[in-house]
Design a protein around this motif. Structure first.
Motif, short mmCIF file in Angstrom:
data_model
loop_
_atom_site.label_atom_id
_atom_site.label_comp_id
_atom_site.label_asym_id
_atom_site.label_seq_id
_atom_site.Cartn_x
_atom_site.Cartn_y
_atom_site.Cartn_z
N GLY A 45 16.91 4.64 1.67
CA GLY A 45 16.88 5.03 0.26
C GLY A 45 15.98 4.16 -0.59
N MET A 46 15.06 3.45 0.05
CA MET A 46 14.14 2.60 -0.69
C MET A 46 13.13 3.47 -1.44
SD MET A 46 12.03 -0.65 0.83
CE MET A 46 13.47 -1.41 1.52
N ILE A 47 12.75 3.02 -2.61
CA ILE A 47 11.81 3.75 -3.45
C ILE A 47 10.50 3.96 -2.69
CG2 ILE A 47 10.39 3.61 -5.53
CD1 ILE A 47 12.63 1.96 -6.79
N ASP A 48 9.96 5.18 -2.76
CA ASP A 48 8.65 5.47 -2.20
C ASP A 48 7.64 5.40 -3.34
OD1 ASP A 48 6.41 6.31 -0.91
OD2 ASP A 48 7.21 8.26 -0.30
N PRO A 49 6.77 4.38 -3.36
CA PRO A 49 5.84 4.22 -4.48
C PRO A 49 4.91 5.41 -4.67
CG PRO A 49 5.73 2.33 -3.01
CD PRO A 49 6.64 3.32 -2.38
N ASP A 50 4.55 6.10 -3.59
CA ASP A 50 3.67 7.26 -3.72
C ASP A 50 4.37 8.39 -4.48
OD1 ASP A 50 1.69 5.95 -2.33
OD2 ASP A 50 2.30 6.79 -0.39
N LYS A 51 5.63 8.64 -4.17
CA LYS A 51 6.37 9.69 -4.88
C LYS A 51 6.56 9.34 -6.34
CE LYS A 51 8.98 11.50 -0.98
NZ LYS A 51 10.31 11.65 -0.37
N GLN A 52 6.86 8.07 -6.62
CA GLN A 52 7.02 7.63 -8.01
C GLN A 52 5.70 7.78 -8.77
OE1 GLN A 52 9.84 6.75 -9.51
NE2 GLN A 52 10.96 7.10 -7.64
N ALA A 53 4.59 7.46 -8.11
CA ALA A 53 3.28 7.58 -8.76
C ALA A 53 2.95 9.04 -9.06
CB ALA A 53 2.20 6.97 -7.87
N SER A 109 -4.19 11.16 -14.02
CA SER A 109 -4.20 10.88 -12.59
C SER A 109 -4.55 9.43 -12.30
CB SER A 109 -5.16 11.81 -11.86
OG SER A 109 -6.49 11.59 -12.29
N LEU A 110 -5.47 8.84 -13.05
CA LEU A 110 -5.86 7.45 -12.80
C LEU A 110 -4.80 6.47 -13.29
CD1 LEU A 110 -9.65 7.58 -13.73
CD2 LEU A 110 -8.63 7.46 -11.46
N ILE A 111 -4.37 6.66 -14.52
CA ILE A 111 -3.40 5.72 -15.10
C ILE A 111 -2.01 5.98 -14.55
CG2 ILE A 111 -2.34 4.89 -17.23
CD1 ILE A 111 -5.29 4.09 -16.78
N GLY A 112 -1.58 7.22 -14.55
CA GLY A 112 -0.24 7.54 -14.07
C GLY A 112 -0.06 7.24 -12.61
N GLY A 113 -1.04 7.58 -11.80
CA GLY A 113 -0.93 7.36 -10.36
C GLY A 113 -1.20 5.93 -9.96
N GLY A 114 -2.30 5.38 -10.42
CA GLY A 114 -2.68 4.03 -10.01
C GLY A 114 -1.75 2.95 -10.52
N THR A 115 -1.37 3.03 -11.77
CA THR A 115 -0.49 2.01 -12.33
C THR A 115 0.90 2.10 -11.75
OG1 THR A 115 -1.75 2.18 -14.37
CG2 THR A 115 0.32 1.01 -14.47
N SER A 116 1.39 3.31 -11.52
CA SER A 116 2.74 3.45 -10.98
C SER A 116 2.86 2.90 -9.58
CB SER A 116 3.15 4.92 -10.98
OG SER A 116 3.28 5.38 -12.30
N ILE A 117 1.82 3.01 -8.79
CA ILE A 117 1.89 2.48 -7.43
C ILE A 117 1.99 0.96 -7.46
CG2 ILE A 117 0.45 2.00 -5.40
CD1 ILE A 117 -0.32 4.87 -5.35
#
Length: 177
Positions: A45-53, A109-117
């Motif tokens: 159940g560990m967070i998946d950074p790709d899904k969060q991004a 896509s750049l800010i939401g995806g890159g920063t969230s990862i």
């Protein structure tokens, strides 16, 4: 709820540490091993950074594309810049709005995806990277006394990293919401 995560280099050490925790009287239902042949990060159940991004990027997309369209349209309306002189004024304003919407989508896509990862994953990303490198994790969940005892036992095995987490809200930075 408290979490204790220890990183051990190989299967032999992780099994020895698990046995030592068992001998120390810790309930095995509160001790998990993550790694090859055991639980995966997703199964635990560990967070998946790709899904969060992706989730953050999608959320930003639905806000920034209409906002970008509106700002592009209004900017062109106020400045009367002719992008294509052969288009009527409304055509240039509409084209500026479309370009603004595209810019909003790229920003999402750049800010939401890159920063969230890099920022939004907490400590889950380094732990996932260690699992991918063939290392093993022991995760102990329970009250403070239990994790303190587990820390004492696990320090004998000289883990690469040992980290404790206190979760007051029942939603950890390490685990999914």
């Amino acid at each position: 709820m408290n979490y204790l995560v220890a990183v051990l280099p190989d299967r032999i050490q992780v099994e020895a540490a698990y046995s030592a925790l068992e001998k120390a009287g810790l309930p095995t239902s509160q001790v998990n091993i993550l790694g090859d042949g055991y639980l995966s990060a997703d199964e635990f159940g560990m967070i998946d950074p790709d899904k969060q991004a992706r989730k953050q990027s999608t959320r930003l997309f639905w806000w920034l594309v209409p906002f970008g369209f509106f700002v592009g349209y209004v900017f062109n309306y106020l400045t009367e810049v002719e992008i294509f002189p052969q288009f009527p004024r409304f055509g240039n304003e509409f084209l500026a709005g479309i370009l603004g919407g595209i810019a909003g989508g790229l920003g999402a896509s750049l800010i939401g995806g890159g920063t969230s990862i890099t920022v939004g994953s907490g400590d889950a990303l380094p732990y996932r990277n260690r699992l991918n490198a063939g290392k093993y994790l022991i995760v102990v969940t329970g009250n403070q006394d239990l994790t303190r005892e587990a820390t004492r036992v696990l320090r004998e095995f000289e883990p690469e990293n040992i980290q404790g987490y206190t979760d007051y809200s029942q939603k950890s930075k390490l685990l999914r919401n």
